[in-house]
Design an enzyme around this catalytic site. Structure first.
Site, short mmCIF file in Angstrom:
data_model
loop_
_atom_site.label_atom_id
_atom_site.label_comp_id
_atom_site.label_asym_id
_atom_site.label_seq_id
_atom_site.Cartn_x
_atom_site.Cartn_y
_atom_site.Cartn_z
N GLY A 96 0.73 -1.11 -0.01
CA GLY A 96 0.07 -0.01 0.07
C GLY A 96 0.97 1.49 -0.02
O GLY A 96 1.99 1.14 0.40
N GLY A 147 0.34 -4.95 0.21
CA GLY A 147 -0.82 -4.79 -0.43
C GLY A 147 -0.97 -5.70 -1.68
O GLY A 147 -2.00 -5.99 -2.15
N GLU A 170 5.67 -5.63 7.40
CA GLU A 170 5.09 -4.46 8.17
C GLU A 170 5.54 -4.25 9.53
O GLU A 170 5.58 -3.02 10.11
CB GLU A 170 3.57 -4.92 8.45
CG GLU A 170 2.88 -4.80 7.29
CD GLU A 170 2.84 -6.08 6.13
OE1 GLU A 170 2.66 -5.88 4.93
OE2 GLU A 170 3.43 -6.91 6.27
N ASP A 178 -0.95 -7.49 7.46
CA ASP A 178 -2.53 -7.36 7.31
C ASP A 178 -3.04 -7.96 5.84
O ASP A 178 -2.43 -8.98 5.60
CB ASP A 178 -2.96 -5.90 7.34
CG ASP A 178 -2.45 -4.94 6.21
OD1 ASP A 178 -1.35 -5.27 5.86
OD2 ASP A 178 -2.93 -3.97 5.79
#
Length: 472
Positions: A96, A147, A170, A178
């Site tokens: 992301g 992402g 992350e 995530d």
């Protein structure tokens, strides 16, 4: 550390009411033009992430363009197969656009809310792919992180190439793995998911296949021809989704040029190292994992390097991530994204995310982040609990698909899991060659099956007069 957050919340009970299903997201004024390219070739519909200078990092503008197309294609009798790829030579998607989110968070509560909204949008997209009613293929050609993993990991077909670089990095930026990491990481063999999540270790090329991240390994030079062949596939109307998936699987196998030899590229997470990973990362507290690494004698150099890696990660991220993985074993795919949305919202309000992104991604050269709290001892169970609750009065993240499951329905396209191999060995008094041949046959001579099963048997079994015996 408790495996359930101490604070229970009615919004996560099975009987809790969902909020009204959201409308399909649409483009907004100011969204970038051409950051996603769509194409139709006979029965194939392609989604090409088109921000090559930013390694195709995912933002809200891209997600808002993809949603309506997926919903439109799901209803179309002309759309047979969905293909996700990235523009340029370097990446499917490097994650992301966290730099933009960090800058947004610095604007205060409103900025943090907007960042949280992005994660809600992203997780709805990932859940839509995870429950899609048509075959989805992801080309993990190049960097596939964060992402990009969310857009790939929940698809039935995930193609690794010699250029694949997989990671969930992350914890290096004060966040958590995530995009459904709560679901797929704990379901990898042994403690490999825990290891990959906490350390951000990378898997290159064929290693993504051996570890269960990818379902296939193909050379990047064949992707174009294979795409054309897939576009020409025609499915009769009465053919079920499982049969459609089988046809796609057989078609892709035609384009394989073989795997690198084990002499060239041995399985990375194998043998004694893999045993050490399971030994050290099986615990339910980060402190116990540290102690196990400090006590590791068989792979001392690896343990020391791993300790050094973990010691510069966000202590909050490490503790939240470990809790997430232990709980996620029991979450369905729907609960996974709803839970992760709340965890993400908490991280948007936490200082470590902005600090981590600035230190690792925006500072030139990168610097060590100043985490708050700075030590594991300062991160209490109560602090971790807070990441797993919904503020009173709020409801679960509404999703755009009603599909749900506890195990990937398309897991058969990956290599056999260690649990499958264990079950077979325990119930059949057969020798090593017989077991290998059994799996090779079951998987229609799929490349990588022989190598994977051989590694597991070498590490986890002993030969006896009665056949192989599984070693605990």
């Amino acid at each position: 550390m408790p495996l359930r957050a101490k604070v229970t919340n009615p919004a996560f009970r099975a009987s809790a009411s969902m909020s009204t299903a959201p409308e399909i997201p649409k483009e907004l004024p100011g969204d970038e033009p051409d950051d996603v390219l769509f194409n139709s070739i006979y029965g194939l519909r392609s989604i090409e992430l088109n921000r090559p200078k930013k390694l195709n990092s995912l933002n809200g503008s891209m997600a808002r363009k993809i949603f309506p197309r997926l919903k439109e294609w799901e209803k179309s009798h002309l759309a047979n197969i969905i293909l996700i790829s990235g523009a340029g030579e370097k990446a499917l998607c490097a994650g992301g656009d966290v730099a933009a989110l960090a800058l947004q968070n610095e604007k205060g509560l409103e900025g943090q809310r907007q960042s949280t909204d992005f994660f809600g949008l992203e997780y709805r997209l990932d859940h839509t792919i995870a429950t899609y009613s048509k075959p989805v293929i992801s080309f993990m050609d190049g960097i596939t992180m964060g992402g990009g993993v969310g857009l790939s990991m929940h698809a039935p077909f995930r193609i690794a190439t010699e250029k694949t670089v997989f990671a969930m990095p992350e914890t290096t930026i004060g966040f958590f793995p995530d995009v459904g990491g709560s679901f797929f990481l704990p379901r990898l063999d042994g403690e490999t998911g825990t290891y990959l999540a906490l350390t951000s270790e990378r898997l290159n090329g064929v290693q993504a296949l051996y570890s269960g991240i990818a379902t296939h390994y193909l050379h990047s030079s064949v992707l174009s021809n294979m795409t054309q062949r897939l576009a020409e596939l025609v499915f009769p109307d009465n053919v079920s989704l499982p049969e459609r998936l089988n046809i796609v699987n057989k078609t892709m196998a035609e384009f394989s040029l073989g795997l690198p030899s084990l002499q060239e590229e041995p399985i990375l997470l194998a043998g004694g190292l893999r045993s050490a990973i399971d030994r050290c990362f099986k615990f339910n507290t980060v402190e116990e994992i540290f102690q196990a690494l400090e006590s590791e004698t068989e792979h001392k150099e690896w343990a020391q390097k791993t300790l050094e890696t973990l010691s510069i990660r966000s202590p909050t991220s490490l503790k939240v991530t470990l809790r997430q993985l232990r709980l996620g074993k029991k979450w369905s795919i729907t609960e996974t994204f709803q839970r992760e949305y709340e965890i993400a919202a908490n991280f948007m309000r936490h200082p470590d995310f902005v600090e981590g992104v600035k230190a690792r991604l925006m500072s030139k050269p990168p610097r060590q982040a100043n985490w708050q709290p700075a030590t594991l001892a300062e991160v209490s169970n109560e602090m971790v609990d807070a990441f797993f609750t919904i503020p009173e009065g709020e409801t679960r993240l509404p999703l755009l698909s009603e599909g749900d499951y506890n195990r990937y329905p398309h897991a058969r396209f990956s290599l056999p899991s260690e649990a499958q191999i264990e079950k077979f060995v325990r119930s059949n008094g057969q020798g090593q060659n017989q077991v290998i041949q059994e799996f090779v046959g079951q998987y229609n001579h799929k490349e990588g099956v022989r190598e994977k099963v051989s590694e597991v048997l070498a590490r986890r079994t002993q030969s006896t007069a009665q056949g192989l015996r599984w070693v605990e």
